[in-house]
Scaffold this active site. Structure first.
Site, PDB file in Angstrom:
ATOM      1  N   SER A  96       0.723  -1.046   0.081  1.00 14.30           N
ATOM      2  CA  SER A  96      -0.076   0.075  -0.291  1.00 14.30           C
ATOM      3  C   SER A  96       0.983   1.104   0.245  1.00 14.30           C
ATOM      4  O   SER A  96       1.669   1.366  -1.352  1.00 14.30           O
ATOM      5  CB  SER A  96      -1.111  -0.261   1.443  1.00 14.30           C
ATOM      6  N   ASP A 235      -1.024   0.946  -4.169  1.00 18.25           N
ATOM      7  CA  ASP A 235      -2.118   0.618  -4.371  1.00 18.25           C
ATOM      8  C   ASP A 235      -3.067   0.870  -5.228  1.00 18.25           C
ATOM      9  O   ASP A 235      -4.037   0.428  -5.291  1.00 18.25           O
ATOM     10  CB  ASP A 235      -1.773  -0.883  -3.586  1.00 18.25           C
TER      11      ASP A 235
END
Length: 449
Positions: A96, A235
């Site tokens: 992330s 992401d």
């Protein structure tokens, strides 16, 4: 039992704790847990992505699970593909917004929601015991490749439409959003300028889309005379927004605005947010027929809250939004399209942002050994009664005390040896006074623990 999963799946430094061997075992564990079926697997742009993805896929295939490899894929696209291909689970290889040396493994349910902590615990038990199912040679899983991007854009355009085109600068931080977010904006009819939108595991900016990391986006929006800037993390499950004046729109303000827009678009209902979200959200959505419900920090808790409360929207003050009419996966890309539709209906973002109440928020971190956290929190809960005159207490994730004019959240970090204090008040003076008392209380609690 070794703890592999944290607050957002497995997330570690590559080739230290997160190795191909572990990825292989996670694939075997997930395959054993599912027993049968098919799994969608995608990854973000990190240099270790292919290595970990292939290891995980090998583990899944060895248990007889079919795998649909969608390759480079933002998390929202993985969540979309699970439902599109009617898969039994999905996996994103991503860390992330963490730095490039990290990677991770996040597992998703058939409805697009992340695996709950209970489900992750089940996977950990299988990992610990290493009693993996091994399929015979003639029952191995089948590997296929697919590209769901066109279908994602087609379905998004069925839900979102603009009356005219806008100039949009899209900053994907070299992450997986690069392959989808600028293209969706273009298909909406916008003139798109891409920034940091070439996929690369060597990120040129800090991945969390905040005011500091988006300085280049702010300058680009201003110099180009753009209507808005949209940014993502590695992401693209998060969104950061820059208004038409080149100013970063604070997370809390953006959360309030989009919650209000959802209420206008889909009708009155509940808004799910986390215990660290401020009163601005409540004050902004209440006149629009919204009721705010707070849950634990994390997109899984928000998604569970959305389902459990039959809510119209769920969002964290970190740019993580869940739009249940679309999917239960956090989706910064669809969120970007939604922001454009809001601008199209109600005018420039800089003007809209003025409607959201602004209060004073203070945050502080205090060092605290992990082994002292539980006792320190007990002390804080007990002593808070004597130290503060509050009306309500929320203890689902840390301890939040509040009255009508201020709130304080005491919360141990899930990833670092620190205690966090977050508070909000109507004036700077009151906020500083509360922080002094809160800091003294936490320091006493740690000393006593």
């Amino acid at each position: 039992m070794v703890k592999y999963f944290g607050t957002s799946g497995i997330r570690e430094v590559v080739n230290e704790k997160l190795t191909p061997d572990l990825a292989l075992k996670v694939g075997k564990a997930l395959g054993t847990y599912l027993g049968e079926g098919k799994v969608v697997v995608g990854m973000d742009t990190r240099t270790s992505g292919e290595m970990l993805k292939n290891a995980l896929i090998s583990g899944l295939l060895s248990t007889g699970i079919d795998v649909i490899d969608i390759g480079l894929s933002p998390t929202p696209l993985t969540g979309f593909a699970i439902k599109l291909y009617e898969a039994d689970a999905g996996v994103t290889i991503t860390a992330s917004h963490n730095p490039p040396e990290y990677n991770g493994i996040k597992v998703w349910q058939p409805n697009g929601m992340a695996y709950t902590s209970e489900m992750e615990n089940d996977l950990e038990r299988i990992l610990e015991e290493e009693k993996f199912h091994q399929a015979p040679w003639n029952e191995m899983g089948e590997l296929t490749k697919a590209d769901p991007k066109k279908e994602y854009i087609k379905r998004a355009l069925e839900m979102i439409g603009l009356s005219k085109g806008y100039k949009v600068v899209v900053d994907c931080g070299n992450g997986a959003g690069s392959i989808l977010s600028p293209y969706l904006q273009r298909e909406l009819g916008n003139e798109v300028v891409s920034l940091n939108s070439h996929p690369s595991g060597f990120f040129v900016r800090e991945l969390e889309p905040n005011a500091k990391s988006l300085e280049a986006l702010s300058k680009a929006v201003k110099s180009l005379g753009a209507d808005v800037g949209i940014a993502h993390d590695g992401d693209a499950d998060r969104i950061g927004v820059v208004d038409d004046q080149g100013n970063f729109v604070e997370y809390e303000v953006m959360l309030s605005l989009i919650s209000g827009y959802i209420l206008r678009k889909f009708g009155k209902g509940k808004i799910i947010t986390t215990v660290d979200a401020g009163f601005a959200l409540d004050d902004y959505v209440k006149p629009l027929g919204g009721e705010v419900v707070r849950v634990k920090v994390g997109d899984v808790a928000v998604a569970e809250g959305v389902v459990g409360e039959n809510a119209v929207f769920g969002g964290e003050p970190s740019g993580t939004w869940i739009i249940p009419q679309w999917n239960l996966t956090p989706d910064g890309i669809f969120a970007g399209a939604l922001v454009l539709e809001m601008i199209d209906k109600f005018g420039p973002l800089s003007e809209l942002a003025k409607e959201v109440p602004r209060y004073v928020t203070l945050r502080e971190k205090i060092p605290c050994p992990n082994e002292k956290k539980a006792k320190a929190m007990e002390f804080i809960k007990r002593e808070a009664l004597q130290n503060f005159e509050y009306k309500r207490i929320i203890d689902i994730d840390g301890i939040r005390i509040e009255n009508d004019e201020w709130w304080i959240l005491f919360r141990p970090s899930g990833t670092e040896p620190i205690m966090r204090i977050t508070l909000e008040a109507h004036t700077k003076e009151k906020a500083q006074e509360l922080m002094e008392k809160a800091r003294a209380l936490v320091e006493r609690a740690i000393k006593e623990a």
